[in-house]
Write an enzyme that holds these catalytic residues in place. Structure first.
Site, PDB file in Angstrom:
ATOM      1  N   ALA C 240       4.022   7.054   4.770  1.00 52.43           N
ATOM      2  CA  ALA C 240       2.642   6.568   4.790  1.00 52.43           C
ATOM      3  C   ALA C 240       1.975   6.670   3.414  1.00 52.43           C
ATOM      4  CB  ALA C 240       1.837   7.342   5.830  1.00 52.43           C
ATOM      5  N   HIS C 241       0.764   6.160   3.318  1.00 48.60           N
ATOM      6  CA  HIS C 241       0.048   6.127   2.034  1.00 48.60           C
ATOM      7  C   HIS C 241      -0.200   7.515   1.446  1.00 48.60           C
ATOM      8  CE1 HIS C 241      -3.886   5.448   4.567  1.00 48.60           C
ATOM      9  NE2 HIS C 241      -3.160   6.407   5.047  1.00 48.60           N
TER      10      HIS C 241
END
Lengths: 346, 346, 346
Positions: C240-241
């Site tokens: 994820a980011h």
């Protein structure tokens, strides 16, 4: 792309303190910002960084009081976070602004393409496809026969949309996602083999849906697999045939929903959750990461956890005792010994 | 595509009641069918809908007795479900009937392409590839050097098949699936880094296999990763190097099988299951969704559940007690108190 | 490609016993090798196969003593396994050796392409991209605006790299993997809908990283999602980011790491593991398959298991008692009965 403090103050309707001519060319967090960056301060926890940051410009709340002088040019606005978010969006729109049709592409002569559309090279658009205005279809996208796509929708590189599927307006679908592949339906035969059950339904994706990368949404056997308005799906999610996901429901990465299950509105599903087929999940349900939901959830707005999923608080209580199981067994053995001794001593 | 009731009755060898000239252009479930639809009634539970459906034609069982008159034209056959399934299949074949080679494609001059093949635009076919008759290779497919593909096989858009892999007859592979990527093999070095172990084997997919979208099957380190005849794999599945999956085994979405594991024939593996490497799973094993199998299953035809996986019935019994753990602990405490009191009162 | 025993002996600096002119054209395990194959014997457990193998050539350790005569030509080296691995690598390099730019491709005029590069047909390279020397960019790859790729990097077919991402040297990325898609960030609104938070950061992949097929690494909201030097990621992984994965950490297939989490160096993460957002995992942590890590791991070099993850040994002890829970409950009931009887008998 470069902007002056003066230009940005105008854009966010803010008041300027410092050099109006200083230029910025990127956006950054206040604790990481270098010269040439625009940043913001909203959370008071980060206020210390205002006095050490190298950011050329910082957007701050109107009522911020300075403890000491700052080097950065400040722009004061009502809500620094909102103003900065708006700038992020403007910046992103400018970065991703593309129109026109690149070469080579494959566009069937019967396809209808709207105004102000971007179609990247190597994209394939089949018979009777309709793509409305302002869509961005990146390279390597496959759009099968008779697919309809509403205004302002973006398909990133390598998205595949099988025939007959319908995609609404302002939808965003990230790279590698597959819409409308066959549902997993096979009829077992007496000799142990399986016959494929043809999957002739489609997928309907309503307006304002965003779907991450490498997710798969299977077409319905008959009828439609439906993703309702405002749903947000993360990466690598599995949505099986004839599933329906209600309005504004959010599902995190790597979760899977089995066939014909209906998820209500405004539900929140964590990552790596599994939901069995042919059940319903009530509106507003919150399902913790890695849960396994194996029966209908009828009560709305409740929190669930574990595999099989149970009400969150009950699950937490069982979990705590689980971690003490060896101790529990030992205490049980002690009681047994104690009673045995008593029996023997009688 | 439009068909009359007369044409359909002929196709399914049925007897017709009502208007032989009524036309249909789509297939639908009886409870959702609109005018212009063909539907069917097989399950008596749905018989009520026969009197309210707007379907223009309904296929019913030969011996169905009507309680009241119906508006739809009826076609009576021996087995309504089978007849309808057959029509689904015919319909789908007509929808997906494509032949010919579109432009642009990349086909290496040494590749051999059979008769009656469809190759979509932007597909890449490398040196020494063999594609036999009646295959459908959709757009954006990559077929590496020396890959062999048997008759009547379909690769949907964006499938990638690395060099040396072998795919049988009547195989279906959905969008975004990767066949023959490198197995995950690295030799740890003394300085904490890893050296890649070259993966020079291949993947063999036998006849009548279907594989969903965005699944990955890694090539063997040496030798072959093998998917035996009639296997059905769902979406987003991980099959590691040197795995072998036995005939007619079915695996649901998001499951993962680690390196060198052998799964027997006619097994059924639920979704999100994990199976460790270097073990065997006996024929006919049934593994429930989200299970984690960490050792060889030698007994065939058994049901397994949980992580680590245990025999299904034992797992269910432990699960039930797990949900009562807080109560169990409380009861244990009461006993302890009771005994303590007794001790003290002595 | 054919090689004689003499050529191979020279290549691995070994001494030859048998026919120096025998030719081989493939590599195989000793227990599966056919005539025309080159094999090796390293593990004494497999020594029996030396006397039955059909391999034309077998590489063996210098000090191997023969119990009876063998048919294969032998090549004796110091370390048979290392010599064979080296040959595997040479073989693979020869198999995958490609240079030149195929047609059609889309290369923006501002892109800079290094020396000795392979670019496959249908690959898309956008504005201001830099690709350094000796890279292999297979067909159907998408490389967005301003992406930088270092020397000797390979992107397999269908990889997508969004704008602004940076990829180091000697990186390998397998088919279908997506680098730089938007992080999953939405701000909930009062009416139950969500507003997208623009994701304007990027992904940085350092040198010597290998990434499997159909994995997704999201771009940072601001700043960078970072994959440090020497990291190895398997297939179908979610990153994820704003995640950071430390040097030489290895993660197996289908694991997911939520936003802003930092994983240390030399960690080993099993398959189907989930790690929540905004935590840190200490260097050298070993996380068993299917674990769910829900809080920071501060102690380095420890082994974890279960969901929620607990220290491995404690988890194993709880697991064992879990499988005996029905028996535990029965024993507790017996004690209760015993005490009840006593009470009543008083």
């Amino acid at each position: 792309m470069q902007f002056s403090a003066h230009q940005i103050a105008t854009l966010v309707n803010g008041s300027l303190e410092g050099n109006p001519d200083v230029m910025v060319e990127q956006l950054a967090k206040i604790e990481e910002a270098k010269a040439g960056s625009l940043s913001f301060l909203s959370n008071p926890k980060y206020e210390q960084y205002l006095y050490t940051t190298e950011a050329s410009i910082v957007i701050v709340n109107h009522d911020l009081k300075l403890d000491k002088p700052v080097v950065s040019t400040l722009i004061r606005v009502k809500n620094a976070y909102s103003a900065f978010s708006m700038l992020l969006e403007v910046y992103n729109k400018m970065r991703l602004d593309k129109t026109g049709i690149e070469n080579p592409v494959f566009i069937h002569p019967t396809a209808r393409i709207g105004k102000n559309v971007y179609i990247g090279a190597f994209t394939y658009i089949d018979k009777d496809v309709v793509i409305q205005d302002n869509c961005k279809i990146y390279p390597h996208v496959y759009i099968g026969e008779n697919v309809k796509i509403g205004n302002d929708t973006t398909l990133f590189p390598g998205v595949s949309v099988y025939f007959d599927c319908v995609i609404g307006e302002r939808v965003i679908i990230h790279s590698g996602t597959v819409i409308g592949s066959d549902g997993f339906g096979f009829a077992p035969q007496d000799d142990g083999t399986y016959n494929k059950i043809s999957q002739i339904g489609n997928v309907i994706i309503e307006n304002d849906v965003e779907i991450g990368a490498n997710t798969v949404i299977d077409r319905a056997t008959m009828g439609s697999t439906v993703i309702r308005q405002g749903v947000k799906l993360d990466n690598l999610i599995q949505v099986a045939h004839n599933v329906e996901i209600g309005k504004n429901t959010v599902i995190a990465a790597q979760s899977g929903i089995s066939g014909s299950t209906k998820i209500g509105e405004n539900a929140v599903v964590g990552g790596q959750v599994g939901i069995v087929g042919h059940i319903s999940i009530a509106n507003g349900s919150q399902i913790q990461a890695q849960s396994g939901v194996n029966r209908t959830i009828a009560d709305s707005g409740k929190k669930w956890s574990g595999s099989p999923a149970a009400p969150y608080n009950a699950q937490m209580r069982s979990q705590v005792v689980y971690s003490r199981l060896p101790e529990l067994e030992r205490r049980l053995e002690e009681l047994e010994q104690l009673l045995l001794t008593k029996e023997l001593s009688k």
